[in-house]
Design a protein around this motif. Sequence first.
Motif, PDB file in Angstrom:
ATOM      1  N   PRO A   3      16.243  26.758  -5.822  1.00  0.00           N
ATOM      2  CA  PRO A   3      16.026  26.644  -4.369  1.00  0.00           C
ATOM      3  C   PRO A   3      15.174  27.773  -3.809  1.00  0.00           C
ATOM      4  N   GLU A   4      14.808  28.736  -4.646  1.00  0.00           N
ATOM      5  CA  GLU A   4      14.008  29.864  -4.191  1.00  0.00           C
ATOM      6  C   GLU A   4      12.545  29.610  -4.545  1.00  0.00           C
ATOM      7  N   TYR A   5      11.779  29.162  -3.575  1.00  0.00           N
ATOM      8  CA  TYR A   5      10.366  28.895  -3.785  1.00  0.00           C
ATOM      9  C   TYR A   5       9.605  29.229  -2.501  1.00  0.00           C
ATOM     10  N   SER A   6       8.294  29.471  -2.673  1.00  0.00           N
ATOM     11  CA  SER A   6       7.454  29.901  -1.547  1.00  0.00           C
ATOM     12  C   SER A   6       6.877  28.682  -0.848  1.00  0.00           C
ATOM     13  N   ILE A   7       7.616  28.145   0.091  1.00  0.00           N
ATOM     14  CA  ILE A   7       7.226  26.910   0.744  1.00  0.00           C
ATOM     15  C   ILE A   7       5.901  27.043   1.477  1.00  0.00           C
ATOM     16  N   ASP A   8       5.578  28.250   1.971  1.00  0.00           N
ATOM     17  CA  ASP A   8       4.341  28.436   2.706  1.00  0.00           C
ATOM     18  C   ASP A   8       3.117  28.458   1.798  1.00  0.00           C
ATOM     19  N   LEU A   9       3.313  28.614   0.493  1.00  0.00           N
ATOM     20  CA  LEU A   9       2.197  28.664  -0.444  1.00  0.00           C
ATOM     21  C   LEU A   9       2.021  27.369  -1.226  1.00  0.00           C
ATOM     22  N   ILE A  10       3.041  26.549  -1.279  1.00  0.00           N
ATOM     23  CA  ILE A  10       2.957  25.316  -2.062  1.00  0.00           C
ATOM     24  C   ILE A  10       2.081  24.305  -1.340  1.00  0.00           C
ATOM     25  N   ALA A  11       1.169  23.709  -2.091  1.00  0.00           N
ATOM     26  CA  ALA A  11       0.189  22.791  -1.513  1.00  0.00           C
ATOM     27  C   ALA A  11       0.683  21.348  -1.529  1.00  0.00           C
ATOM     28  N   VAL A  12       1.974  21.157  -1.417  1.00  0.00           N
ATOM     29  CA  VAL A  12       2.614  19.846  -1.311  1.00  0.00           C
ATOM     30  C   VAL A  12       3.666  19.948  -0.222  1.00  0.00           C
ATOM     31  N   SER A  13       3.722  18.974   0.667  1.00  0.00           N
ATOM     32  CA  SER A  13       4.644  19.066   1.804  1.00  0.00           C
ATOM     33  C   SER A  13       6.062  18.628   1.446  1.00  0.00           C
TER      34      SER A  13
END
Length: 407
Positions: free
Chosen positions: A89-99
Amino acid sequence: MLQNNVPFHEFHERRSQCVSQASDRGLNGLMVWSRGGGTFDRYADVDYLANHYQQRCYLPDYMPLWSGRSHCVLFIPVEGEPILVVSSPEYSIDLIAVSDVRYSNDFIGECRRAIYDLNMDEGKVGLVGADVLPFAYSQKLFAETPELEVATADDIVQHTRMIKSPREEACINEACRIGTSAVNQIMRNVSEGKTESQIIAPAIETVVEEGAVVYFVITSSGSYINYAQSVDFPGYDHQRKVENGELFRVDLIISYQGYMCDFGRSCVVGHTPSIPQQEMLDMVTDACEHVIQSIQPGLRVKDLCRIGDNYLEERGVSFAVDQTNADVIYAGYPPHWGHGLGMSWERPWLVKEEEMTLEPNMFLAIEKSLYKPGVGTVSYEQNIKVTENGACILTTSPKKWDKTAIS
């Protein structure tokens, strides 16, 4: 993983290219598997398509607490928006290029839900990363999707990855700048009385300080000089001290924001080579540089390899498998002139069987090893960019490490 100023449109364009190829093959979409978390072997495809590196080390499933650790899957339908399933559950949502990013403790269950949500549960789906998908996971995943037909499709992403964008080029350039600095440090630190680990340690600190990571580093010297590494694990000897007059080799592979630099050098400890040592050091360097000077867009890879082979054969180098004649210099293992370079080792493979032609904005590692019984093995490697006018060398470390280079 790109860490700032992420060109999200570029990731969309990459996926669009893959979707177009998938559609031409009659596929309903692609299922792209990757693995990270302390290993960089098979992380690249999802990172390339979604800017996500799956951190967290691999652990066997321990339900209901966790599953799928270190794995992630990007589902790309021919019609519709992609879904990224992650295993932490720890991921960089602002950097991932998928919504649409999804997580649950039941990793395979979440993958199955994504397949149904994207209507990819019937018909043929392209699998990218078949070597990453564990057998146990494939059994669980496909047992409840009986109408799903899987076809291997690694080549779709591999082909897209070969030609680099300006942002990718910037990352490779930075990786090569850091790598060059590190290799220079290593070669200047080669001196009698040090272990291989003491020789490379200051350079590793430099790599980390500069924001890169060591993929791996291998060294060999003395009685181990015929091998790629003196010790299989960790790849360098921390006990034996090198001595003047013996050969030393290093191959350093680092990664900067997911993009690699991979090159190395050879020298003689004390920097006073014997005549046979000097002959081999000169030949391996000059042969690789001859190949680099021959690089042009449109040249078939097999023809480039032939140029290199001819150069060595004209100078008496043998390509025989039986390498026992002490009067002969032999081409070392493996029998190639290098490989493509990017987020990992990739096509084109610089072997005589490769029909592919060179194109601008390909990045290559040009390398060769030579062996002579009683003398040892020397190697040399450069990283280059293919341009409209030939090759641009990115690893600017001195080609030959004699006393002049040390000073």
